[in-house]
Design a protein around this motif. Structure first.
Motif, PDB file in Angstrom:
ATOM      1  N   VAL A 148      -5.281   5.153  -0.929  1.00 53.85           N
ATOM      2  CA  VAL A 148      -4.455   6.157  -0.245  1.00 53.85           C
ATOM      3  C   VAL A 148      -4.393   5.776   1.228  1.00 53.85           C
ATOM      4  N   ASP A 149      -3.198   5.410   1.661  1.00 58.98           N
ATOM      5  CA  ASP A 149      -2.991   4.981   3.048  1.00 58.98           C
ATOM      6  C   ASP A 149      -1.668   5.561   3.535  1.00 58.98           C
ATOM      7  N   HIS A 150      -1.747   6.714   4.203  1.00 60.60           N
ATOM      8  CA  HIS A 150      -0.538   7.390   4.663  1.00 60.60           C
ATOM      9  C   HIS A 150       0.087   6.710   5.873  1.00 60.60           C
ATOM     10  N   PRO A 179      -2.775   6.310  -7.496  1.00 64.28           N
ATOM     11  CA  PRO A 179      -2.876   5.154  -6.589  1.00 64.28           C
ATOM     12  C   PRO A 179      -4.319   4.700  -6.428  1.00 64.28           C
ATOM     13  N   LEU A 188       1.054   4.107  -3.081  1.00 65.79           N
ATOM     14  CA  LEU A 188       0.841   5.533  -2.860  1.00 65.79           C
ATOM     15  C   LEU A 188       2.041   6.362  -3.303  1.00 65.79           C
ATOM     16  N   ARG A 213       0.837  -1.210   0.000  1.00 65.59           N
ATOM     17  CA  ARG A 213       0.000   0.000   0.000  1.00 65.59           C
ATOM     18  C   ARG A 213       0.868   1.256   0.000  1.00 65.59           C
TER      19      ARG A 213
END
Length: 347
Positions: free
Chosen positions: A30-32, A27, A21, A17
């Protein structure tokens, strides 16, 4: 902290992930938080991505983040339907439950909205949950939701809690349901406390448990789970790591705990991927001497009815669903095969 193979593979998933991103112009998810949870597995995920680009060309999304996005949407769609049904009823407080079994380093409770009136449970092995809590705290993520004003906190257990301490927490409660403030206020309160990544559900429970040792019902009920409530069960990249009879027993346990309106969102590998797994070199992180994939989607589909569940439609591969839902092409694993996604209801 050392973590077992299950924990490492879940970190690779977070790594995919994070790579999606950082390196994809569009992407699919979206996984910060993902980069903070991936650890050293981030380098493995990036190496895989580079190999896939060289072999299949640039511009596609990674299949694991695509699967994560599909499952995110399955869960959100189920929650929206349940909450619409709850709003039409005059009794009750509208709270629904999500139980993510084998959650690993997934971050749905920190990235999915709206989650107002949701009590979210995450279950995984104690070592995995302990590592996850540590990494979340280092990243500035909330790991507990606020307790009910004037009452005991049923929904903010931590990964370090034992099943016994969870039971004591549940026993000490007055049994009332926690009613959250508006979602925006819920997030704002956490931001004011210096939280970089707030928890989005009304209530959150991290449940450290080895389900081979402790029954699912005991783990959940000690953490505040209420059997009469509708529940969305999540079994993403989990079932095929178990022998088929064990997976079906887990599904039966989930069915027995399901209130009216409950549903299941799950994945399983296809036969090609199961066979490809047997041919992986011993040094590969998914090789059979590290992890075992026990059965395929065809075998699960034939057995799931006896476990009390009825599939909704036909399972589809993550690649098919990513194309249909998001117009995105995904990379095929270098070792071949695909993972199927499906939903089911008690039946």
């Amino acid at each position: 902290m050392a973590v077992n193979t299950v924990g490492y593979t879940s970190q690779i998933t977070a790594g995919f992930r994070a790579v999606e991103l950082a390196h994809n112009k569009k992407p699919i998810i979206v996984d910060h938080l993902a980069q903070h949870l991936a650890g050293a597995a981030l380098h493995t995920a990036l190496a895989d991505y580079q190999q896939l680009q060289q072999a299949q060309g640039p511009g596609r999304s990674l299949r694991v983040p695509a699967r994560n996005r599909i499952m995110d949407d399955f869960v959100l769609e189920a929650l929206q339907l349940l909450q619409q049904q709850q709003q039409q009823q005059l009794d009750g407080d509208g709270v629904v439950q999500v139980v993510h079994i084998g959650c690993g380093m997934d971050t749905k409770p920190w990235r999915l909205q709206p989650l107002l009136h949701v009590h979210w449970f995450e279950i995984d092995q104690p070592a995995v949950m302990q590592l996850k809590q540590q990494l979340l705290q280092q990243a500035g993520a909330a790991t507990a939701t606020a307790p009910e004003p004037g009452g005991a906190d049923l929904g903010s257990t931590t990964a370090g809690s034992s099943t016994a301490s969870l039971a004591q927490t549940a026993a000490a409660s007055d049994g009332r349901s926690c009613v959250a403030p508006a979602a925006a206020d819920h997030e704002q309160q956490q931001h004011q406390q210096g939280v970089r990544f707030p928890l989005l559900p009304q209530r959150y429970s991290a449940v450290p448990a080895d389900l081979a040792m402790v029954p699912l019902a005991a783990c959940l009920q000690a953490a505040g789970f209420q059997q009469q409530r509708p529940t969305v069960w999540v079994a993403e990249a989990l079932l095929y790591y178990l022998p088929l009879d064990v997976a079906c027993e887990l599904l039966r346990s989930m069915r027995a705990l399901s209130g009216a309106g409950s549903c299941l969102a799950a994945t399983c590998i296809d036969a090609e991927l199961q066979q490809a797994h047997l041919r992986l070199p011993s040094q590969h992180y998914f090789s059979t001497n590290k992890v075992a994939w026990h059965f395929s989607m065809d075998e699960l589909a034939a057995a799931i009815g006896a476990a009390g569940w009825r599939m909704q439609g036909q399972p589809q591969t993550a690649a098919q669903l990513a194309r249909e839902r998001y117009g995105r092409e995904t990379y095929v694993a270098l070792y071949g095969g695909a993972e199927c996604c499906f939903t089911a209801v008690p039946g």
